[in-house]
Design a protein around this motif. Structure first.
Motif, mmCIF file in Angstrom:
data_model
loop_
_atom_site.group_PDB
_atom_site.id
_atom_site.type_symbol
_atom_site.label_atom_id
_atom_site.label_comp_id
_atom_site.label_asym_id
_atom_site.label_seq_id
_atom_site.Cartn_x
_atom_site.Cartn_y
_atom_site.Cartn_z
ATOM 1 N N UNK A 265 -13.399 -40.691 52.949
ATOM 2 C CA UNK A 265 -13.034 -40.248 54.287
ATOM 3 C C UNK A 265 -12.945 -38.733 54.389
ATOM 4 N N UNK A 266 -12.606 -38.085 53.299
ATOM 5 C CA UNK A 266 -12.601 -36.619 53.300
ATOM 6 C C UNK A 266 -14.019 -36.089 53.500
ATOM 7 N N UNK A 267 -14.937 -36.726 52.847
ATOM 8 C CA UNK A 267 -16.341 -36.338 53.008
ATOM 9 C C UNK A 267 -16.829 -36.656 54.422
ATOM 10 N N UNK A 268 -16.366 -37.782 54.935
ATOM 11 C CA UNK A 268 -16.776 -38.227 56.264
ATOM 12 C C UNK A 268 -16.373 -37.210 57.335
ATOM 13 N N UNK A 269 -15.146 -36.831 57.350
ATOM 14 C CA UNK A 269 -14.680 -35.898 58.374
ATOM 15 C C UNK A 269 -15.111 -34.455 58.066
ATOM 16 N N UNK A 270 -15.125 -34.091 56.787
ATOM 17 C CA UNK A 270 -15.501 -32.729 56.434
ATOM 18 C C UNK A 270 -16.930 -32.390 56.791
ATOM 19 N N UNK A 271 -17.845 -33.312 56.574
ATOM 20 C CA UNK A 271 -19.261 -33.062 56.857
ATOM 21 C C UNK A 271 -19.600 -33.246 58.344
ATOM 22 N N UNK A 272 -18.765 -33.984 59.069
ATOM 23 C CA UNK A 272 -19.044 -34.264 60.483
ATOM 24 C C UNK A 272 -19.150 -32.975 61.303
ATOM 25 N N UNK A 273 -18.363 -31.980 60.967
ATOM 26 C CA UNK A 273 -18.376 -30.739 61.736
ATOM 27 C C UNK A 273 -19.739 -30.082 61.760
#
Length: 427
Positions: A265-273
């Motif tokens: 989930x950290x990767x999910x939200x971090x890369x979404x930007x």
């Protein structure tokens, strides 16, 4: 002669080719992916052809409103109402779906998109048709009401239907008033004598000639008129470009991490930007191009807002699918693109497509994105904007919630699938 290092080795070319074939045949993950790459373009072409096989043959599915405000008129002691006669004929017409409603309901229905067009017979219709008896005959007027933003092809279909309708009505009325016309002409001769009759003050030459040529005249009244064909198809192609842009960016940039340094989930939200910035910039360029081309814009500010909301919704949906399912998610995004091109009413009205396309229309995001841009570009109608806007907001919230709930469940399987593809040397 060059050195051995610069020479092309046909044996090495053969080894690479054989190695690729061996990899495809022995690695099931690669095989499945190759099959999908082969099938998807074919499905796109074949399903597209089938869905649009005969849209003009399905015009009976298009709903038209018919309004009869005609009042009775009397001729030689006989009560006549041509409007009622037309209604009786249309009730037996299987070529189109006619809804007999009030003028208020017809206008509201055309405005909202419930009806593709409406025909309105005024109160003085029969009186005008029977004016052949008078010295100043006038044509019967029928109003043809059409919403040109509902669908590009639908407006063409309804226009053709109106022409056919007008020809039919003229033919029928000509038959019915023929005896009246003949009685008048028996006194003064044929229509060739109209100029002479006009000189005697017995008829108005212009109106008499118009009447005998066509006793009924249909007048078109456009709701949300569209400036040009390019503007009419702009909502579809702009929304299509938004979806394709999101797919391309996510296909080229990794959404996942294999190092184990970050939680899923950290990767999910971090890369979404990063993806959001790219998608919004893509839409900004598209909107700028719209202004440069001179595409019709009913509300430019609303266009910008709805365009950005739609872009965010599409990006988060596609990004979430790919982030959860990896390479399989990319295939899902492409398949969704194929079916949305077929089922949205950006070009052909949904009612004129194949039954399966009609059934799927309401379940795809592009349907609602096109509806939003139709309103912003071709004519603002808030009752149609808000439901589609709610869908976009729902997509944003729903995609994030689902990703939070299930992403971890698919992480290992998706990582393993992608590693197998990477290890094959072909991806």
């Amino acid at each position: 002669m060059g050195s051995n290092k610069s020479r092309l080795s046909l044996s090495n070319v053969g080894k690479i080719f054989k190695g690729d074939l061996r990899t495809v045949s022995k690695n099931p993950y690669v095989l499945v992916t190759i099959i999908a790459i082969i099938i998807v373009p074919s499905l796109y072409a074949l399903i597209n052809i089938y869905a649009c096989w005969d849209p003009y043959g399905n015009t009976g599915n298009l709903e038209y409103a018919f309004v009869n405000n005609d009042a009775d008129a009397t001729y030689n002691g006989q009560t006549i109402n041509f409007g009622n006669s037309i209604v009786d004929e249309l009730k037996n017409d299987n070529n189109f779906t006619w809804e007999f409603v009030s003028e208020e309901d017809a206008r509201d229905g055309v405005k909202s998109g419930k009806y593709y067009a409406a025909l309105i017979i005024p109160e003085n219709f029969t009186k005008s048709v029977l004016s052949i008896q008078s010295q100043n005959p006038t044509q019967g007027q029928i109003t043809y009401l059409v919403n040109e933003k509902t669908s590009t092809v639908a407006s063409i279909m309804t226009g053709e239907a109106a022409d056919i309708f007008g020809e039919t009505i003229n033919s029928n009325i000509n038959t019915k008033v023929d005896s009246i016309a003949m009685q008048k002409l028996a006194l003064f001769g044929t229509t060739a004598q109209i100029p002479q009759l006009a000189k005697l003050g017995l008829v108005n030459q212009t109106s008499a000639q118009e009447y005998f040529y066509s006793p009924v005249d249909i007048q078109e009244e456009a709701i949300y008129p569209v400036d040009n064909f390019g503007s009419s198809i702009a909502p579809f192609y702009i929304i299509l470009s938004v979806w394709v842009g999101c797919v391309i960016s996510i296909a080229l940039i990794k959404t996942r991490s294999f190092t184990g340094e970050y939680k899923p989930l950290e990767m999910y939200f971090g890369r979404m930007g990063l993806f959001l910035i790219i998608a919004l910039l893509q839409s900004t360029v598209t909107m700028f191009g719209s202004w440069c081309l001179g595409i019709q814009m009913s509300d430019p500010l609303l266009y910008v807002v709805l365009m950005y909301v739609t872009t965010i919704a599409f990006l988060i949906l596609i990004y979430s699918i790919v982030s959860i399912f990896g390479m399989v998610g990319k295939a899902i995004a492409i398949i969704l693109l194929v079916f949305q091109v077929l089922t949205t009413n950006g070009i052909y009205p949904a009612a004129a497509l194949a039954p399966f396309a009609q059934a799927l229309n309401q379940y795809f995001p592009m349907t609602y994105g096109i509806e939003l841009l139709k309103n912003a570009l071709l004519g603002v109608y808030w009752p149609n904007i808000m439901p589609s806007l709610y869908v976009m907001i729902g997509i944003i919230i729903g995609s994030i919630i689902v990703s939070v709930l299930i992403k971890s469940l698919f992480e290992n399987a998706a990582n393993n699938f992608e590693k197998k593809l990477t290890d094959s040397g072909l991806f």
